[in-house]
Design an enzyme around this catalytic site. Structure first.
Site, short mmCIF file in Angstrom:
data_model
loop_
_atom_site.label_atom_id
_atom_site.label_comp_id
_atom_site.label_asym_id
_atom_site.label_seq_id
_atom_site.Cartn_x
_atom_site.Cartn_y
_atom_site.Cartn_z
N ARG A 102 63.24 -33.73 57.52
CA ARG A 102 64.13 -33.96 56.37
C ARG A 102 64.48 -32.64 55.69
O ARG A 102 65.62 -32.43 55.25
CB ARG A 102 63.46 -34.93 55.39
CG ARG A 102 64.45 -35.55 54.39
CD ARG A 102 64.56 -34.78 53.10
NE ARG A 102 63.25 -34.54 52.55
CZ ARG A 102 62.94 -33.42 51.90
NH1 ARG A 102 63.84 -32.46 51.71
NH2 ARG A 102 61.71 -33.24 51.43
N SER A 103 63.53 -31.70 55.63
CA SER A 103 63.81 -30.39 55.03
C SER A 103 64.87 -29.64 55.81
O SER A 103 65.75 -28.98 55.23
CB SER A 103 62.53 -29.56 54.94
OG SER A 103 61.63 -30.10 54.02
N GLU A 145 61.88 -16.12 45.10
CA GLU A 145 61.37 -14.79 45.44
C GLU A 145 59.85 -14.77 45.34
O GLU A 145 59.24 -15.67 44.74
CB GLU A 145 61.99 -13.74 44.51
CG GLU A 145 63.49 -13.63 44.68
CD GLU A 145 64.11 -12.46 43.94
OE1 GLU A 145 65.31 -12.22 44.12
OE2 GLU A 145 63.38 -11.77 43.19
N CYS A 250 73.18 -26.80 43.40
CA CYS A 250 72.78 -27.06 44.78
C CYS A 250 71.40 -27.71 44.82
O CYS A 250 71.17 -28.67 45.57
CB CYS A 250 72.76 -25.76 45.58
SG CYS A 250 74.34 -24.89 45.68
N LEU A 251 70.48 -27.20 44.01
CA LEU A 251 69.14 -27.76 43.97
C LEU A 251 69.14 -29.21 43.49
O LEU A 251 68.36 -30.02 43.98
CB LEU A 251 68.24 -26.91 43.06
CG LEU A 251 67.83 -25.54 43.63
CD1 LEU A 251 67.08 -24.75 42.57
CD2 LEU A 251 66.98 -25.69 44.88
N ALA A 254 69.93 -31.31 46.44
CA ALA A 254 68.81 -31.40 47.37
C ALA A 254 67.68 -32.24 46.80
O ALA A 254 67.02 -33.00 47.52
CB ALA A 254 68.31 -29.99 47.70
N GLY A 351 39.97 -45.06 56.49
CA GLY A 351 38.67 -44.43 56.60
C GLY A 351 38.74 -43.10 57.34
O GLY A 351 39.67 -42.32 57.16
N GLU A 375 61.53 -26.98 45.11
CA GLU A 375 62.77 -27.41 44.44
C GLU A 375 62.47 -28.03 43.08
O GLU A 375 63.06 -29.02 42.66
CB GLU A 375 63.56 -28.36 45.34
CG GLU A 375 64.02 -27.66 46.61
CD GLU A 375 64.84 -28.53 47.52
OE1 GLU A 375 65.43 -29.50 47.02
OE2 GLU A 375 64.90 -28.25 48.72
N THR A 377 58.84 -27.69 40.34
CA THR A 377 57.47 -28.17 40.25
C THR A 377 57.39 -29.39 39.33
O THR A 377 58.32 -29.70 38.58
CB THR A 377 56.55 -27.08 39.69
OG1 THR A 377 56.93 -26.79 38.33
CG2 THR A 377 56.63 -25.81 40.53
#
Length: 396
Positions: A102-103, A145, A250-251, A254, A351, A375, A377
């Site tokens: 999916r990523s 970054e 954009c984020l 997503a 288990g 994308e 926290t």
């Protein structure tokens, strides 16, 4: 006297009857992606995960392009022009196979292609989008970054003018698709604010060393981007945006996919636990016949299908042009958090078998630990909602 319509039978796979909300076209998209994932991912993903690689990524990208899954909610340039709900259903089915798959699709379509489609020049769109939609060119998105994750405004990557050219220097970290990308959408500080650049990855000075030793998203390509005096022509800049609103929009697109996708990982884990509970015997009968196991399954089903209903609601709002970023934060915060809890509960039902790659549960659980913080926290989404609720900014 009219005869009352007979109630439909209860479907454990769809206890709320949410399929009734879907159109035939929606179901067709879902079935196509589910079938592709069952054929091309599920038989191999445990081995990929154990080896920590995605060996067929270029071939998989072309196949995803062939079924219209790349940039599928964009219009024109070879893109499918699908609805937001259809894109969400595709994300759910892809992440039910693995978060790394999916990523791959999210970064390609919702970040790299979306940025070019919304903010690029016509030349940039014609150059990149048709090939990206077909999976012939893979894209990546360089924002985070090494020292600036949740605070992208403080990024150090810088683009300076040199005559008519741009020269980029800096580093980006935790970049999905980086080492296999043909184009990188890179965000950098300039004398005129933050700008985006479409960077061909064969440009001199660009490199993307792959990040190894991950214990999450192992069936995914993750890289660092290094830009060392990368010289680009003037037309490499995305002309239609300045400032953080570019990458943040954009984020948002997503993150919407994650709202759906996380429920795919949760569904896969729930189904594994349900099947196991029906067949695993202890004390002379299936463990699914014990009250505590049934309580766990009931709670998991409630949170799973509430999350899918929330995702569907947000999708309808996006299709109507009414979805706000705060609502996307609402969805990502709730659904990823609940998906992790569903995976953990499923592990307890299985288990010791729950930690084996013979079952998908632990793989999904470790993947979701990354999804929880990338994308945006948990804390960032809580503060987004807190600001919206109180009108008070707690970010500074």
């Amino acid at each position: 006297m009219s005869v009352p319509a007979k109630s439909p039978s209860f479907d454990p796979a769809d206890p709320l009857g949410l399929d009734d909300l879907l159109e035939p076209e929606d179901l067709a998209v879902r079935d196509t992606v589910r079938g592709w994932a069952a054929d091309r991912v599920l038989p191999f993903v445990a081995e990929w995960y154990e080896r920590g690689e995605l060996p067929e990524i270029r071939e998989l990208a072309r196949e995803l392009g062939a079924i219209g899954a790349l940039g599928m909610s964009l219009d024109g340039y070879g893109c499918a022009g699908a609805s937001a709900v259809q894109y969400g259903l595709a994300c759910l089915e892809l992440e039910a196979a693995d978060s790394g798959i999916r990523s791959l699709v999210s970064v390609q379509g919702s970040l790299a292609m979306y940025a070019i489609h919304r903010f690029g020049s016509e030349q940039q769109k014609e150059t990149w989008l048709p090939r990206m939609a077909a999976g012939e060119v893979i894209g990546c998105f360089g924002l985070t970054e090494p020292d600036h994750g949740s605070d992208p405004a403080s990024m150090r990557t810088y683009a300076k003018r040199d005559g008519t050219d741009w020269v980029l220097n800096g580093r980006k970290m935790w970049i999905t698709n980086g080492s296999v990308a043909g184009v990188a959408v890179v965000w950098a500080q300039t004398d005129d604010g933050i700008r985006g650049f479409a960077v061909p990855t064969d440009t001199a000075g660009f490199s993307a060393p792959e990040i190894k030793h991950k214990w999450s998203l192992r069936a995914s390509v993750t890289s660092e981007l290094v830009l060392d005096d990368v010289r680009l022509p003037a037309d490499a800049v995305l002309p239609e945006v300045k400032g953080l609103k570019g990458p943040l929009s954009c984020l948002s697109h997503a993150r919407y996919g994650i709202v759906w996708g996380s429920m795919g990982a949760a569904r896969s884990s729930f189904e594994a636990a349900l099947d196991y509970a029906r067949t695993r015997e202890q004390f002379g009968r299936p463990i699914g016949g014990f009250q505590l196991t049934q309580a766990k399954l009931a709670d998991m089903a409630v949170e799973l299908h509430k999350g899918i209903l929330l995702a569907h609601h947000l999708g309808r709002r996006m299709d109507a042009g009414r979805l706000r970023p705060e609502q996307i934060s609402f969805g990502k915060l709730n659904n990823v958090r609940e998906a992790i809890e569903i995976c953990r509960t499923a592990r307890t039902i299985l288990g010791a078998n729950g930690i084996s790659l013979e079952y998908p549960v632990m793989r999904h659980a470790t993947n979701l630990e990354s999804v929880l913080t990338y994308e945006g926290t948990v804390e960032m989404h809580q503060l987004v909602l807190g600001k919206a609720l109180t009108g008070l900014d707690a970010f500074r």
